[in-house]
Design an enzyme around this catalytic site. Sequence first.
Site, short mmCIF file in Angstrom:
data_model
loop_
_atom_site.label_atom_id
_atom_site.label_comp_id
_atom_site.label_asym_id
_atom_site.label_seq_id
_atom_site.Cartn_x
_atom_site.Cartn_y
_atom_site.Cartn_z
N CYS A 298 0.82 -1.22 0.00
CA CYS A 298 0.00 0.00 0.00
C CYS A 298 0.85 1.27 0.00
CB CYS A 298 -0.95 0.00 1.19
SG CYS A 298 -2.09 -1.38 1.17
N HIS B 125 -3.13 7.11 2.41
CA HIS B 125 -3.61 5.83 1.87
C HIS B 125 -4.99 5.55 2.46
CE1 HIS B 125 -4.18 1.73 1.00
NE2 HIS B 125 -3.85 1.29 2.19
N ASN C 280 -10.36 -0.11 0.17
CA ASN C 280 -8.91 0.01 0.15
C ASN C 280 -8.40 -0.57 -1.18
OD1 ASN C 280 -6.16 -0.38 0.46
ND2 ASN C 280 -6.29 -1.21 2.53
O1 UT7 Z 1 -3.60 -1.09 3.74
C1 UT7 Z 1 -3.66 -1.52 5.07
C2 UT7 Z 1 -4.68 -2.63 5.10
N1 UT7 Z 1 -5.19 -2.95 6.36
C3 UT7 Z 1 -6.07 -2.23 7.09
O2 UT7 Z 1 -6.39 -1.12 6.82
C4 UT7 Z 1 -6.68 -2.90 8.27
C5 UT7 Z 1 -6.53 -2.17 9.53
N2 UT7 Z 1 -7.41 -2.76 10.51
C6 UT7 Z 1 -8.72 -2.51 10.55
O3 UT7 Z 1 -9.20 -1.71 9.77
C7 UT7 Z 1 -9.55 -3.17 11.60
O4 UT7 Z 1 -8.73 -3.92 12.45
C8 UT7 Z 1 -10.66 -4.06 11.01
C9 UT7 Z 1 -11.71 -3.21 10.31
C10 UT7 Z 1 -10.06 -5.05 10.01
C11 UT7 Z 1 -11.33 -4.84 12.12
O5 UT7 Z 1 -11.89 -3.94 13.07
P1 UT7 Z 1 -11.67 -4.19 14.62
O6 UT7 Z 1 -12.45 -3.17 15.31
O7 UT7 Z 1 -10.20 -4.29 14.87
O8 UT7 Z 1 -12.39 -5.60 14.83
P2 UT7 Z 1 -11.78 -6.96 15.41
O9 UT7 Z 1 -10.86 -7.58 14.42
O10 UT7 Z 1 -11.29 -6.71 16.79
O11 UT7 Z 1 -13.08 -7.84 15.48
C12 UT7 Z 1 -14.17 -7.51 16.34
C13 UT7 Z 1 -15.27 -8.51 16.11
C14 UT7 Z 1 -14.81 -9.97 16.12
O12 UT7 Z 1 -15.80 -10.73 16.74
P3 UT7 Z 1 -15.63 -11.25 18.24
O13 UT7 Z 1 -14.35 -12.06 18.23
O14 UT7 Z 1 -15.49 -10.00 19.07
O15 UT7 Z 1 -16.85 -12.04 18.47
C15 UT7 Z 1 -14.74 -10.31 14.65
O16 UT7 Z 1 -14.94 -11.68 14.43
O17 UT7 Z 1 -15.86 -8.29 14.82
C16 UT7 Z 1 -15.90 -9.52 14.11
N3 UT7 Z 1 -15.77 -9.23 12.68
C17 UT7 Z 1 -16.79 -8.95 11.87
N4 UT7 Z 1 -18.11 -8.89 12.09
C18 UT7 Z 1 -18.91 -8.58 11.05
C19 UT7 Z 1 -14.63 -9.16 11.93
N5 UT7 Z 1 -14.91 -8.84 10.66
C20 UT7 Z 1 -16.25 -8.72 10.60
C21 UT7 Z 1 -17.14 -8.41 9.55
N6 UT7 Z 1 -18.47 -8.35 9.83
N7 UT7 Z 1 -16.74 -8.15 8.29
#
Ligand code: UT7
Length: 316
Positions: free
Chosen positions: A116, A240, A270
């Site tokens: 990225c 980005h 993204n």
């Molecule tokens: O170019 C760089 C590329 N990368 C990025 O930009 C990613 C950077 N990271 C992020 O943007 C965030 O970490 C995410 C958007 C990917 C995730 O958000 P988060 O607030 O860190 O969520 P999390 O991974 O802590 O997950 C929270 C909950 C989990 O459930 P439990 O374990 O609390 O029951 C996940 O399983 O949300 C769940 N979850 C979802 N639920 C619905 C994860 N993805 C999804 C989804 N829909 N798509």
Amino acid sequence: MMHQAHVTIAGAGFYVPPRVVTNNDLSQRLETDDEWIVQRTGIRQRHLVEESVTTTDLATRAAWAALDQSGTAAEEIDLVIVATSTPDDRFPSTAARVQHAIGATHAAAFDLSAACSGFVYATAVGSQWIETGCFRNALVVGVDVFSRIVDWRDRRTAILFGDGAGAVLLRRTEKPYPYYLSLGADGSGGELLRAPMGGPVSMNGTEVYKFGVRIIPSLLQEALQALHLTIDDLALVIPHQANARIIESAAKKGGYPFEKFFLNVDRYGNTSAASIPIALTEALQQKVVREGDLVAMIGFGGGLTWGIHVLSVYAR
Ligand code: UT7
């Protein structure tokens, strides 16, 4: 580090495939919903390619758009760099294919891989060759087709990405203009965001999130300090487009007004190496950035890699 250079962004263009996939569309095949995606990422839709469309196709269209907008003939281009992590083949490079497709018969061409951050790395390389006097016109394209490398069963990553391409024409100027460049890498974080050969993208979302929030204000502060400028002297910061929340938190952390940060992740998701040139083109189209303005482009991502590039737009 130099604080002035004889280089400007003389034009920009982008292309995204016509197929729009909304969060609701994704919720048909993944256990997710629009509200979760919008709240956590700010993404509402993304554009995805059809099967027959290649990375080269997207890159070529973006290149045409940038040339058109800058009023430059393909024969005038000295260098084509394509930043991508999703080339069609190991070789020939996407850049060589674009060079041929647009008829840039006098240009050198190669691809650059920095995930990225690829676009910022590529404008860094192109602008430095212009500054040395080696080249006058460099076409820099950022393109990625992540829909080909994500695991469509993994809701944690599949919802984040979109396909697209953006391009700028970097041109040598008569006079020097404000310029700042800082690039970095930390390979110890390589596992945090990875697409192995033949395998899908894997990501430690939380760690990448924290990395983004930390690196954006730190790079911006470094650049402003070096140039003896304040945030008001920049027309726009173009980060980005990973996630709207990362950008919002980064602005807050650095004490910068959120309005200075261009945001279009809601419509494209993204798009990796393409996100900055797509955003820059939209900013130019909306006349948020005008002749002689300074912009700061900030990339961060897999590697880990990061970079900031401050330069002028449409300077002569
Ligand atoms: O170019 C760089 C590329 N990368 C990025 O930009 C990613 C950077 N990271 C992020 O943007 C965030 O970490 C995410 C958007 C990917 C995730 O958000 P988060 O607030 O860190 O969520 P999390 O991974 O802590 O997950 C929270 C909950 C989990 O459930 P439990 O374990 O609390 O029951 C996940 O399983 O949300 C769940 N979850 C979802 N639920 C619905 C994860 N993805 C999804 C989804 N829909 N798509």
